[in-house]
Design a protein around this motif. Structure first.
Motif, PDB file in Angstrom:
ATOM      1  N   LEU A   1       0.844  -1.191   0.000  1.00  0.00           N
ATOM      2  CA  LEU A   1       0.000   0.000   0.000  1.00  0.00           C
ATOM      3  C   LEU A   1       0.879   1.241   0.000  1.00  0.00           C
ATOM      4  N   VAL A   2       0.700   2.102  -0.997  1.00  0.00           N
ATOM      5  CA  VAL A   2       1.579   3.258  -1.199  1.00  0.00           C
ATOM      6  C   VAL A   2       0.920   4.569  -0.782  1.00  0.00           C
ATOM      7  N   SER A   3      -0.326   4.792  -1.224  1.00  0.00           N
ATOM      8  CA  SER A   3      -0.991   6.057  -0.906  1.00  0.00           C
ATOM      9  C   SER A   3      -2.495   5.933  -1.108  1.00  0.00           C
ATOM     10  N   ALA A   4      -3.227   6.919  -0.556  1.00  0.00           N
ATOM     11  CA  ALA A   4      -4.673   7.010  -0.758  1.00  0.00           C
ATOM     12  C   ALA A   4      -5.027   8.472  -0.994  1.00  0.00           C
ATOM     13  N   ASP A   5      -5.697   8.729  -2.089  1.00  0.00           N
ATOM     14  CA  ASP A   5      -6.086  10.097  -2.466  1.00  0.00           C
ATOM     15  C   ASP A   5      -4.888  11.030  -2.464  1.00  0.00           C
ATOM     16  N   GLY A   6      -3.741  10.514  -2.919  1.00  0.00           N
ATOM     17  CA  GLY A   6      -2.532  11.311  -3.036  1.00  0.00           C
ATOM     18  C   GLY A   6      -1.736  11.460  -1.761  1.00  0.00           C
ATOM     19  N   LYS A   7      -2.221  10.910  -0.620  1.00  0.00           N
ATOM     20  CA  LYS A   7      -1.502  11.000   0.653  1.00  0.00           C
ATOM     21  C   LYS A   7      -0.615   9.776   0.831  1.00  0.00           C
ATOM     22  N   SER A   8       0.692  10.029   0.927  1.00  0.00           N
ATOM     23  CA  SER A   8       1.647   8.924   1.023  1.00  0.00           C
ATOM     24  C   SER A   8       1.506   8.168   2.337  1.00  0.00           C
ATOM     25  N   PHE A   9       1.706   6.838   2.254  1.00  0.00           N
ATOM     26  CA  PHE A   9       1.677   5.996   3.447  1.00  0.00           C
ATOM     27  C   PHE A   9       3.072   5.780   4.033  1.00  0.00           C
ATOM     28  N   LYS A  10       4.073   6.437   3.484  1.00  0.00           N
ATOM     29  CA  LYS A  10       5.433   6.234   3.965  1.00  0.00           C
ATOM     30  C   LYS A  10       5.536   6.638   5.432  1.00  0.00           C
ATOM     31  N   GLY A  11       6.027   5.724   6.262  1.00  0.00           N
ATOM     32  CA  GLY A  11       6.172   5.980   7.686  1.00  0.00           C
ATOM     33  C   GLY A  11       4.881   5.857   8.475  1.00  0.00           C
ATOM     34  N   LYS A  12       3.779   5.501   7.812  1.00  0.00           N
ATOM     35  CA  LYS A  12       2.480   5.379   8.471  1.00  0.00           C
ATOM     36  C   LYS A  12       2.283   3.968   9.030  1.00  0.00           C
ATOM     37  N   SER A  13       1.602   3.895  10.173  1.00  0.00           N
ATOM     38  CA  SER A  13       1.280   2.597  10.771  1.00  0.00           C
ATOM     39  C   SER A  13       0.051   2.017  10.082  1.00  0.00           C
ATOM     40  N   MET A  14      -0.219   0.752  10.362  1.00  0.00           N
ATOM     41  CA  MET A  14      -1.396   0.105   9.790  1.00  0.00           C
ATOM     42  C   MET A  14      -2.670   0.807  10.249  1.00  0.00           C
ATOM     43  N   ALA A  15      -2.699   1.248  11.522  1.00  0.00           N
ATOM     44  CA  ALA A  15      -3.864   1.965  12.043  1.00  0.00           C
ATOM     45  C   ALA A  15      -4.075   3.286  11.306  1.00  0.00           C
ATOM     46  N   ASP A  16      -2.971   3.988  11.004  1.00  0.00           N
ATOM     47  CA  ASP A  16      -3.065   5.246  10.254  1.00  0.00           C
ATOM     48  C   ASP A  16      -3.647   5.002   8.865  1.00  0.00           C
ATOM     49  N   ILE A  17      -3.184   3.945   8.226  1.00  0.00           N
ATOM     50  CA  ILE A  17      -3.645   3.637   6.874  1.00  0.00           C
ATOM     51  C   ILE A  17      -5.110   3.223   6.884  1.00  0.00           C
ATOM     52  N   GLN A  18      -5.517   2.486   7.910  1.00  0.00           N
ATOM     53  CA  GLN A  18      -6.925   2.108   8.021  1.00  0.00           C
ATOM     54  C   GLN A  18      -7.820   3.340   8.065  1.00  0.00           C
ATOM     55  N   LYS A  19      -7.404   4.375   8.805  1.00  0.00           N
ATOM     56  CA  LYS A  19      -8.190   5.604   8.897  1.00  0.00           C
ATOM     57  C   LYS A  19      -8.323   6.282   7.535  1.00  0.00           C
ATOM     58  N   GLU A  20      -7.246   6.239   6.745  1.00  0.00           N
ATOM     59  CA  GLU A  20      -7.280   6.868   5.426  1.00  0.00           C
ATOM     60  C   GLU A  20      -8.172   6.104   4.457  1.00  0.00           C
ATOM     61  N   ILE A  21      -8.218   4.796   4.588  1.00  0.00           N
ATOM     62  CA  ILE A  21      -8.983   3.968   3.650  1.00  0.00           C
ATOM     63  C   ILE A  21     -10.462   3.903   4.018  1.00  0.00           C
ATOM     64  N   ARG A  22     -10.773   4.012   5.331  1.00  0.00           N
ATOM     65  CA  ARG A  22     -12.168   3.954   5.765  1.00  0.00           C
ATOM     66  C   ARG A  22     -12.968   5.131   5.225  1.00  0.00           C
ATOM     67  N   GLY A  23     -14.297   4.949   5.196  1.00  0.00           N
ATOM     68  CA  GLY A  23     -15.183   6.022   4.750  1.00  0.00           C
ATOM     69  C   GLY A  23     -16.605   5.536   4.675  1.00  0.00           C
ATOM     70  N   GLU A  24     -17.510   6.427   4.341  1.00  0.00           N
ATOM     71  CA  GLU A  24     -18.919   6.075   4.278  1.00  0.00           C
ATOM     72  C   GLU A  24     -19.229   5.275   3.013  1.00  0.00           C
ATOM     73  N   GLU A  25     -20.267   4.465   3.104  1.00  0.00           N
ATOM     74  CA  GLU A  25     -20.681   3.645   1.968  1.00  0.00           C
ATOM     75  C   GLU A  25     -21.048   4.536   0.786  1.00  0.00           C
ATOM     76  N   GLY A  26     -20.553   4.168  -0.381  1.00  0.00           N
ATOM     77  CA  GLY A  26     -20.829   4.935  -1.586  1.00  0.00           C
ATOM     78  C   GLY A  26     -19.759   5.934  -1.952  1.00  0.00           C
ATOM     79  N   THR A  27     -18.852   6.238  -1.023  1.00  0.00           N
ATOM     80  CA  THR A  27     -17.748   7.155  -1.328  1.00  0.00           C
ATOM     81  C   THR A  27     -16.582   6.386  -1.933  1.00  0.00           C
ATOM     82  N   SER A  28     -15.680   7.103  -2.585  1.00  0.00           N
ATOM     83  CA  SER A  28     -14.573   6.446  -3.288  1.00  0.00           C
ATOM     84  C   SER A  28     -13.224   6.844  -2.702  1.00  0.00           C
ATOM     85  N   VAL A  29     -12.230   5.987  -2.923  1.00  0.00           N
ATOM     86  CA  VAL A  29     -10.856   6.268  -2.531  1.00  0.00           C
ATOM     87  C   VAL A  29      -9.942   5.884  -3.687  1.00  0.00           C
ATOM     88  N   ALA A  30      -8.974   6.765  -3.984  1.00  0.00           N
ATOM     89  CA  ALA A  30      -7.984   6.485  -5.027  1.00  0.00           C
ATOM     90  C   ALA A  30      -6.784   5.846  -4.343  1.00  0.00           C
TER      91      ALA A  30
END
Length: 475
Positions: free
Chosen positions: A129-158
């Motif tokens: 996993l490299v990034s979500a919506d242009g935000k780099s995951f470098k140095g991020k923990s798994m918990a941090d990445i989970q927060k970036e990937i989560r969202g409401e039903e019907g919304t999208s993530v790049a």
């Protein structure tokens, strides 16, 4: 089907066995009404296993009453928390449908849930996993990445991932994902594998259906995987036990007065051996089922000592709003063995996910093993698992974790601290190597053995390498 809670109605109360491994409960009872507080107090006095008195609970808010019981399983849920908890019970979540793991400073996709958004766009196990919506995951923990990937039903993530050195971008729409609770596979001729991740309300039916499919494929013995299964509904445990026990008792339920209420089993016998995989996260309904099948001589347990949750909760909806989950009984196995804060000791103790699986496979009569390791993912006879320390490649030489290598070879490993030697014994054969030998690699606290030496020592052990992949076999 891609790899990877028991209910009884009585006086309008749902009995529940549940130890949540992933749900984080945050008390929200501070805003509870006086009616809710009084209703909780009355229910605790009337039903809780510890028989609290009015003087113990008087002049306390809901969270204070619950805390005073020193019972981690008694909880109050407001409506939003109950909705989240119910989804946990039934293994339904909103997201993209991936399981993640951390390794060497990066976060990888460990598994992709079938028919999930991630599956539909082509995300694969092993992707970094490299990034979500242009935000780099470098140095991020798994918990941090989970927060970036989560969202409401019907919304999208790049989502951007790295696969074999190539950068790939995916646009994924979040939706409700149901995690399959039952997965099966034939490990070898006649040796079936069935993993159950949670005792949902439909788990009994799903296990029965998948078990019958295995039987049609020539099932002669079964490995039942209950590792990391935190429990669930009682009725599911009764239904599953009934697939293996013709008539008996699932457990003895004792309330605060000492009254024993046996939970009956009615079903049929199976003409084959069962081996149950357990570990420290095997809890509650999983322990209920494991203890019963062992007491009746149906199954042997392989792995590590179980969690030790031998108490039962009731879910009590409040007329004033919210739900109270309260401990009302303690259970004992059919032979009267205590489980709470004790757990179940395995018949064959093994550490390591792959080592446990191999041990169970062999105990069930399996012989032919095929294992492969790449980027921290180990696959044994088609069963994938995250085991980053299973193998290492150093200066173009491959090393296998010593414990895993011994298990693959079917050898018993021992260490002589005085002479600093390792011994692998199989039948009359004994092979010894000193700790300082160049064919032994000790790194990050892990001891590994040159795979060439393992294959040389033990007839039937084979290996091959290709790029970053190591394959090991045994027959």
């Amino acid at each position: 089907m891609n790899l990877n809670w028991v209910r009884k109605i009585k006086h309008s109360v749902v009995l529940l066995l549940t130890f949540s491994l992933f749900f984080v409960y945050i008390p929200a009872a501070l805003g509870a009404t006086a009616q809710q507080t009084e209703e909780v107090r009355e229910l605790l006095e009337q039903y809780h296993l510890k028989n609290p008195q009015d003087t113990d609970l008087a002049n306390k808010e809901i969270d204070e009453m619950v805390d005073s019981l020193n019972d981690p399983y008694t909880e109050y849920f407001d409506d939003d928390e109950w909705s989240a908890y119910s989804s946990e019970l039934e293994q339904t979540f909103v997201g993209i449908g991936i399981v993640m793991r951390e390794d060497k400073g990066g976060v990888y996709v460990e598994d992709v849930i079938a028919e999930s958004p991630a599956s539909s766009v082509g995300i694969l196990a092993g992707d970094l996993l490299v990034s979500a919506d242009g935000k780099s995951f470098k140095g991020k923990s798994m918990a941090d990445i989970q927060k970036e990937i989560r969202g409401e039903e019907g919304t999208s993530v790049a989502l951007t991932v790295s696969r074999s050195g190539k950068s790939l971008k995916f646009k994924i729409t979040r939706k409700s994902v149901h995690v399959p609770v039952v997965s099966t596979k034939m490990l070898d001729q006649g040796i079936g594998y069935l993993a159950l991740s949670s005792f949902t309300s439909e788990a009994g039916k799903e296990v029965k259906r998948e078990l019958e499919k295995l039987e049609k494929n020539g099932l002669s013995s079964l490995v039942l995987d209950l590792r990391n299964n935190g429990g669930g509904y009682v009725v599911a445990a009764q239904e599953i036990a009934g697939l293996f026990v013709e008539k008996g008792v699932l457990a003895h339920m004792r309330d605060r007065t000492g009254h024993d209420e046996p939970l009956s089993i009615s079903g049929t016998k199976r003409p084959y051996e069962v081996v149950i995989l357990v570990n420290g996260n095997t809890a509650s309904a999983s322990e209920l089922l494991s203890g019963a099948l062992r007491d009746y001589g149906v199954a042997q347990l392989v792995g590590a000592k179980t969690y030790g949750k031998g108490v039962v909760q009731s879910l009590m909806p409040l007329s004033s709003g919210g739900v109270l989950k309260v401990t009302i009984q303690e259970y004992y196995t059919p032979k009267g063995k205590k489980v709470d804060q004790v757990g179940l000791a395995p018949d064959l103790a093994l550490s390591g996910a792959a080592e446990q699986l191999i041990g169970a496979f062999r105990l069930a009569g399996g012989k032919k093993l095929a294992a492969s390791w790449q980027n921290g993912i180990l696959t044994v006879n088609g069963i994938r698992m995250s085991q980053p320390d299973a193998a290492r490649k150093e200066q173009n030489l491959w090393y296998v974790n010593l414990k895993l290598g011994a298990e693959i070879a079917g050898a018993k490993l021992s260490y002589d601290a005085k002479n600093r030697t390792y011994t692998l014994a199989k039948g009359n054969q004994k092979e010894t190597i000193k700790q300082g030998d160049s064919r032994i690699l000790i790194k990050d606290g892990r001891t590994s053995l040159d795979v060439r030496l393992l294959a040389k020592w033990f007839k039937g052990v084979t290996f091959s390498t290709s790029g970053d992949t190591l394959k090991l076999g045994s027959r």
